[in-house]
Design a protein around this motif. Sequence first.
Motif, PDB file in Angstrom:
ATOM      1  N   UNK A 143       0.799  -1.222   0.000  1.00 55.59           N
ATOM      2  CA  UNK A 143       0.000   0.000   0.000  1.00 55.59           C
ATOM      3  C   UNK A 143       0.829   1.268   0.000  1.00 55.59           C
ATOM      4  N   UNK A 144       2.078   1.200  -0.445  1.00 54.38           N
ATOM      5  CA  UNK A 144       2.994   2.348  -0.458  1.00 54.38           C
ATOM      6  C   UNK A 144       3.245   2.768  -1.900  1.00 54.38           C
ATOM      7  N   UNK A 145       3.219   4.085  -2.149  1.00 59.07           N
ATOM      8  CA  UNK A 145       3.524   4.649  -3.452  1.00 59.07           C
ATOM      9  C   UNK A 145       4.794   5.494  -3.315  1.00 59.07           C
ATOM     10  N   UNK A 146       5.838   5.115  -4.056  1.00 58.47           N
ATOM     11  CA  UNK A 146       7.110   5.836  -4.003  1.00 58.47           C
ATOM     12  C   UNK A 146       6.987   7.081  -4.869  1.00 58.47           C
ATOM     13  N   UNK A 147       7.190   8.241  -4.261  1.00 60.38           N
ATOM     14  CA  UNK A 147       7.075   9.509  -4.987  1.00 60.38           C
ATOM     15  C   UNK A 147       8.400   9.947  -5.606  1.00 60.38           C
ATOM     16  N   UNK A 148       9.504   9.764  -4.893  1.00 61.15           N
ATOM     17  CA  UNK A 148      10.787  10.264  -5.383  1.00 61.15           C
ATOM     18  C   UNK A 148      11.926   9.512  -4.717  1.00 61.15           C
ATOM     19  N   UNK A 149      12.922   9.137  -5.533  1.00 58.27           N
ATOM     20  CA  UNK A 149      14.174   8.569  -5.029  1.00 58.27           C
ATOM     21  C   UNK A 149      15.295   9.515  -5.444  1.00 58.27           C
ATOM     22  N   UNK A 150      16.050   9.998  -4.470  1.00 53.73           N
ATOM     23  CA  UNK A 150      17.092  10.983  -4.723  1.00 53.73           C
ATOM     24  C   UNK A 150      18.436  10.457  -4.234  1.00 53.73           C
ATOM     25  N   UNK A 151      19.420  10.400  -5.157  1.00 55.40           N
ATOM     26  CA  UNK A 151      20.781  10.008  -4.782  1.00 55.40           C
ATOM     27  C   UNK A 151      21.456  11.247  -4.191  1.00 55.40           C
ATOM     28  N   UNK A 152      21.618  11.282  -2.883  1.00 50.12           N
ATOM     29  CA  UNK A 152      22.203  12.442  -2.223  1.00 50.12           C
ATOM     30  C   UNK A 152      23.721  12.464  -2.339  1.00 50.12           C
ATOM     31  N   UNK A 153      24.362  11.323  -2.296  1.00 52.09           N
ATOM     32  CA  UNK A 153      25.819  11.290  -2.357  1.00 52.09           C
ATOM     33  C   UNK A 153      26.249   9.938  -2.898  1.00 52.09           C
ATOM     34  N   UNK A 154      27.267   9.959  -3.725  1.00 46.06           N
ATOM     35  CA  UNK A 154      27.851   8.736  -4.271  1.00 46.06           C
ATOM     36  C   UNK A 154      29.332   8.990  -4.472  1.00 46.06           C
ATOM     37  N   UNK A 155      30.144   8.280  -3.765  1.00 49.30           N
ATOM     38  CA  UNK A 155      31.582   8.505  -3.833  1.00 49.30           C
ATOM     39  C   UNK A 155      32.316   7.216  -3.505  1.00 49.30           C
ATOM     40  N   UNK A 156      33.602   7.268  -3.773  1.00 45.10           N
ATOM     41  CA  UNK A 156      34.448   6.118  -3.458  1.00 45.10           C
ATOM     42  C   UNK A 156      34.669   6.050  -1.942  1.00 45.10           C
ATOM     43  N   UNK A 157      35.127   4.928  -1.441  1.00 45.34           N
ATOM     44  CA  UNK A 157      35.429   4.835  -0.011  1.00 45.34           C
ATOM     45  C   UNK A 157      36.449   5.880   0.407  1.00 45.34           C
ATOM     46  N   UNK A 158      36.390   6.292   1.659  1.00 45.68           N
ATOM     47  CA  UNK A 158      37.250   7.361   2.155  1.00 45.68           C
ATOM     48  C   UNK A 158      38.733   7.030   2.023  1.00 45.68           C
ATOM     49  N   UNK A 159      39.090   5.743   2.029  1.00 44.88           N
ATOM     50  CA  UNK A 159      40.501   5.364   1.946  1.00 44.88           C
ATOM     51  C   UNK A 159      41.109   5.730   0.589  1.00 44.88           C
ATOM     52  N   UNK A 160      40.318   5.719  -0.451  1.00 44.59           N
ATOM     53  CA  UNK A 160      40.837   6.004  -1.796  1.00 44.59           C
ATOM     54  C   UNK A 160      40.155   7.224  -2.404  1.00 44.59           C
ATOM     55  N   UNK A 161      39.543   8.058  -1.565  1.00 47.40           N
ATOM     56  CA  UNK A 161      38.793   9.193  -2.087  1.00 47.40           C
ATOM     57  C   UNK A 161      39.693  10.210  -2.774  1.00 47.40           C
ATOM     58  N   UNK A 162      40.912  10.429  -2.261  1.00 47.42           N
ATOM     59  CA  UNK A 162      41.821  11.412  -2.864  1.00 47.42           C
ATOM     60  C   UNK A 162      42.184  11.021  -4.299  1.00 47.42           C
ATOM     61  N   UNK A 163      42.454   9.739  -4.503  1.00 45.86           N
ATOM     62  CA  UNK A 163      42.799   9.294  -5.854  1.00 45.86           C
ATOM     63  C   UNK A 163      41.624   9.486  -6.807  1.00 45.86           C
ATOM     64  N   UNK A 164      40.445   9.182  -6.341  1.00 44.60           N
ATOM     65  CA  UNK A 164      39.275   9.364  -7.203  1.00 44.60           C
ATOM     66  C   UNK A 164      38.995  10.840  -7.445  1.00 44.60           C
ATOM     67  N   UNK A 165      39.304  11.699  -6.485  1.00 48.20           N
ATOM     68  CA  UNK A 165      39.149  13.135  -6.711  1.00 48.20           C
ATOM     69  C   UNK A 165      40.093  13.615  -7.805  1.00 48.20           C
ATOM     70  N   UNK A 166      41.325  13.086  -7.813  1.00 48.77           N
ATOM     71  CA  UNK A 166      42.270  13.444  -8.870  1.00 48.77           C
ATOM     72  C   UNK A 166      41.763  12.998 -10.235  1.00 48.77           C
TER      73      UNK A 166
END
Length: 379
Positions: free
Chosen positions: A210-233
């Motif tokens: 009985x549930x109607x999904x109105x909106x799905x929003x991807x708020x954040x998507x990123x690599x794990x914090x251990x390799x985040x700097x490399x992915x930022x480069x």
Amino acid sequence: MAWNEPGGGKDNDPWGGNNQGPPDLDEALKKLQEKLNSIFGGAKTGGSSNGGDFHLSAGMLGVVAVLAAVVWGLFGFYQVDQQERAVVLRLGVYHETVMPGLRWNPPLMDEVNKINVTKVRGITSRGQMLTEDENIVDVALSVQYTVSDPANFLLKVKSPELSLEHALESSLRHVVGSSKMDQVITEGREQIAIDTQQRLQGYLDTYQSGILVAKVNIEDAQAPSQVQDAFDDVTRAKEDRERLKNEAEAYANGIIPEARGAAQRQLEEAQAYKEQVVARAQGEAQRFVDLYDEYRKAPKVTRERLYIDALETMYSDATKVMVDVEGGNNMMYLPLDKLMEKSAVTRQSASAEPDMRQLTDKVIEQLRRDSQSSRREGR
């Protein structure tokens, strides 16, 4: 004599009062019984005390029954707001879904559950999951939903919110697992949100939640914090690539039209020059034909005229002329600039420009005179 009978003495009064006694309980009960009997159709005066007690008990029970029925009926009224729907369970079994308004249901038999169907509710989820190219991404998203079927929301699923969380996690992992990391982190977020919403709604419809999904929003998507700097480069490098590509396209879009315009201008200038040369050649040829016709009519005059025109053209830009006299060693000097100034002075009132034709005639006359004098000297 009883203490409460008329004429009783003071000594017989147990309270020690004078002409004052407690209320007559028997009399009060008898009056109450008569009133109740008159209300419920009984005899106003009863016989024995047992009969009076019977009538009193029946009357009291009737009053209690009426009051209980009134109270029971009043407790059955309830109000359903405009944004709500009421699910009615009769003896624990689904009976109906009630629309907004003032409603009544029998108490103790029906259970009324009001559910807001217009309120936008939301949940959030975050987790690490594996992509199609075997990379780990950390995704956070939020879901907004409403209740579309109050009966199913209340009865079909034990915990709708918990089922929604489990279905959301399953849907997101399936969609992310079918996508590459670049799509999840950068340009593919919107499509991932759409695919997740469709799959999540399919799960909820299967569960009859009985549930109607109105909106799905991807708020954040990123690599794990251990390799985040490399992915930022890597992300910055991709952004630089796109920026340089856009700049190159902008430069190409600017220089190519300019080159095409310059080429078209040169083509048009060449075409104009061609038409000018052809027209001039045709004009000169026609002029030659016209001169030839005139020459045939008067050859001598035409020759002199051509000679004069040639001299005029030749001397128009010269200021000094040196003439070699035939048969002599002297060279004659003609100061054309001085002659032009003198001619200009003489014709200052008429015109400021020299008359080249008259000047030429004078030069020719002077040359003839000098030629004749030199011939005489030679003789």
